[in-house]
Design an enzyme around this catalytic site. Structure first.
Site, short mmCIF file in Angstrom:
data_model
loop_
_atom_site.label_atom_id
_atom_site.label_comp_id
_atom_site.label_asym_id
_atom_site.label_seq_id
_atom_site.Cartn_x
_atom_site.Cartn_y
_atom_site.Cartn_z
CE LYS A 39 1.97 1.13 12.53
NZ LYS A 39 1.41 1.54 11.25
N GLY B 17 0.27 8.85 9.84
CA GLY B 17 0.35 8.98 8.30
C GLY B 17 0.62 10.26 7.91
CB THR C 219 -0.88 -0.17 1.14
OG1 THR C 219 -1.60 -1.34 1.22
CG2 THR C 219 -1.93 1.16 1.34
CD GLU D 190 -3.61 -5.59 8.08
OE1 GLU D 190 -2.93 -6.78 8.02
OE2 GLU D 190 -2.78 -4.59 7.73
CE LYS E 83 -0.07 4.40 14.05
NZ LYS E 83 -1.18 4.11 13.50
#
Ligand code: NDP
Ligand code: HSE
Length: 428
Positions: free
Chosen positions: A103, A132, A13, A188, A203
Site C-alpha cells: 500500500k 488483508g 510473513t 513492529e 490505505k
C-alpha cells in the site's frame, strides 16, 4: 493445462503464507486459474535466514531481476518503495502481470504503476493492500461500479485498533498497549507507520482513488496518529456514549473530496464501534445501495495471503484465457479539499477557570465563529478551580473550529482556557 510461471519477491510473513497455501491447495488453485501455477523463484535479501518449511530453498535467490525476466506473473511482497517500484516496473516491461500488497508504494507511486501496466497491456492487482483478507478493493472497483460512492469510513489498521481496544476494554496505557501489540506480532519494533497513521493514510488514498475515480496520494490525506490518546480521554468518551477509533475517512462533497485519518469518536451504536482487536471494517455508503460494511481480519500471513492468491488466480486466468482486470479510472478528477475546509461534527475539550460568566464567554466564542453547539458537559472543579468543559458541535467547518480554539486559548477574560483540543465525531 498451460503453465503460468510465478516469481515471488519476498518470503516473509505474507510471502511464506502464499507459498504454504498454494502448496496445500495446489490442484484447486490450478483448476480455478485454468492453468498450472508454478513458482519459478523466490527473491529474498538473506539466503541463509530461517524460512517456513514450505519454502523450497532451491528456489531462493537474491537476483530478483533474473526471475522477473522469466515470469508470467510477479508477486511483490517485499514492502517499501525501492527496489519494489523498480522491480514492478521491470515486470511490466517484461510483459508480466503483477500482484502486490504494497500500500505504501501504491499510495505514493500508484499512477506511475497503473500507467505502466496499461501501456504493457498486463494486470496490476492489489487486493492485499487494504484490509488483508477483506475484499474491499474488489468491492469498490467492481461490485460498486454500479453505484456512486459518497463516503468511506474504515478501521483499516489492525495494530492501532488493537491498541485502542486494549486501552478501552482493559484500561491499559498507550505504552503498555503498544508493547502488547509488539509481543503479539501486530506492531513492529518501530511502530510509527501504524501509530502515526501512515499505514491507514496509504490505505485511505487507495480506497478514495477507487471510490471517487480520482488520483489520490498519501500526501493528500490529512493524518493524525494515536500517540496523544490517553486512557482518560477514552474513559471520558465512553461516558458520553462514544468509542475512540482510528479511522480513515474519504467523503465526497459538492466541491471535492475530504480525506482524513485520525482518532475519532464513534457512537456506541455505530457498526464500527464493536470492531475489536486487530480486525478491520470498512463502511461504504453509496447513493443507491446505502450503507455496506466490509469486515474481517485486516492483517497476518494467512488472511493476507488469501487476497494475494485470489489476485493470482484472476491474473493467471487472464494469461491463459485472455482479458484484463478493470483499469484504473481517474476521470473524476475531483479536487482534494484542504483540511481547513473539511466539515464534521467535533468535540472540543478544555480546562477553564471556574468563574462567573465562563460558559457564556465560551459559548459566545463558538457563536462568533459560526460553530453551532449540540451539547456541553462540565465536570466538577478540581482543587485548583479548573473545570473540564466538553463541547460537542453540530457539523462545522474545521477552520471555524480551529479559530474558535485559537480565540479561546488567547482569551484573557474569565474564560481563561489552559488546554484545548478537538477530535472529530461521527454520527451513528
Ligand atoms: P516481511 O518483512 O515479513 O517480509 C519481507 C520479505 O521481503 C522478506 O522475505 C525479505 O527478505 C524480502 N525483501 C525485503 N527487501 C528485499 C529486497 N530488497 N530484495 C529481495 N527481498 C527483499 O513483510 P510482510 O510479509 O509482512 O509484508 C509484505 C508486504 O505485504 C508489504 O508490502 C506489506 O505492507 C504488505 N502487507 C502485509 C500485511 C501483514 O499482515 N504482514 C498485511 C497486508 C499487506 P528476507 O527474508 O531475506 O529479509
Ligand atoms: N500493519 C498493518 C495493520 C498490517 O496493523 O493493519 C498491514 O496492512
Amino acid at each position: 493445462m498451460k503453465e503460468v510461471k510465478v516469481a515471488l519477491l519476498g518470503a516473509g510473513t505474507v510471502g511464506s503464507a502464499v507459498v504454504r497455501l498454494l502448496q496445500a491447495n495446489a490442484e484447486e488453485f490450478n483448476l480455478r486459474a485454468g492453468a498450472r501455477l508454478r513458482v519459478i523463484g523466490i527473491a529474498v535479501r538473506n539466503l541463509e535466514a530461517p524460512r517456513d518449511p514450505a519454502i523450497d530453498r532451491a528456489l531462493l535467490t537474491t537476483d530478483a531481476h533474473a526471475i522477473i525476466a522469466q515470469a508470467d506473473i510477479v508477486i511483490e511482497l517485499m514492502g517499501g518503495i525501492e527496489p519494489a517500484r523498480e522491480y514492478i516496473l521491470a515486470a511490466f516491461a517484461a510483459g508480466a502481470s503483477v500482484v502486490t500488497g504494497n500500500k505504501a508504494l501504491l499510495a505514493e507511486h500508484g499512477p506511475e504503476l497503473y500507467d505502466a501496466a496499461a501501456r504493457a497491456g498486463v494486470d496490476l492487482y492489489y487486493e492485499a493492500a487494504v484490509g488483508g483478507a477483506v475484499p474491499v478493493v474488489y468491492g469498490l472497483r467492481e461490485s460498486l461500479a454500479g453505484d456512486r460512492v459518497t463516503h468511506i469510513l474504515g478501521i483499516v489498521n489492525g495494530t492501532t485498533n488493537y491498541i485502542l481496544d486494549e486501552m478501552t476494554t482493559n484500561g491499559e496505557s498507550f505504552d503498555a498497549a503498544v508493547k502488547k501489540a509488539q509481543e503479539l506480532g501486530y506492531a513492529e519494533a518501530d511502530p510509527s507507520a501504524d501509530v502515526d497513521g501512515y499505514d491507514a493514510a496509504a490505505k485511505c488514498a487507495i480506497l478514495a482513488s477507487l471510490a471517487f475515480h480520482t488520483r489520490v496520494q498519501l500526501s493528500d490525506v490529512h493524518t493524525h496518529g494515536i500517540r496523544d490518546i490517553t486512557p482518560e480521554m477514552i474513559a471520558s468518551a465512553g461516558r458520553g456514549g462514544y468509542v475512540v477509533k482510528l479511522v480513515a475517512s474519504a467523503k465526497r462533497r459538492a466541491n471535492g473530496i475530504e480525506l482524513y485519518v485520525g482518532p475519532t469518536l464513534i457512537p456506541a451504536q455505530h457498526p464500527l464501534a464493536t470492531v475489536h482487536g486487530a480486525y478491520n471494517a470498512i463502511v461504504v455508503e453509496g447513493e443507491a445501495a446505502d450503507r455496506l460494511m466490509f469486515y474481517g481480519p485486516g492483517a497476518g500471513g494467512n488472511p493476507t495471503a488469501t487476497a494475494v492468491l485470489s489476485d493470482l488466480v484472476a491474473a493467471a486466468h487472464h494469461r491463459v484465457h485472455g482479458g484484463l482486470a478493470p483499469r484504473e479510472l481517474a476521470y473524476g478528477e475531483l479536487p482534494i479539499l484542504p483540511p481547513a475546509q473539511a466539515r464534521s461534527r467535533f468535540q472540543l475539550s478544555m480546562d477553564v477557570a471556574d468563574h462567573v460568566g465562563v460558559l457564556s464567554e465560551v459559548t459566545g466564542t463558538f457563536a462568533r465563529h459560526n460553530v453551532s453547539i449540540s451539547g456541553v458537559t462540565q465536570e466538577s472543579p478540581t482543587a485548583d478551580h479548573l473545570c473540564r468543559l466538553t463541547v460537542t458541535t453540530h457539523e462545522a467547518l474545521q477552520a471555524d473550529v480551529e479559530a474558535t480554539i485559537a480565540d479561546l486559548s488567547a482569551a484573557a477574560g474569565p474564560a481563561t482556557v489552559s488546554t484545548a483540543s478537538f477530535v472529530r465525531v461521527e454520527v451513528a
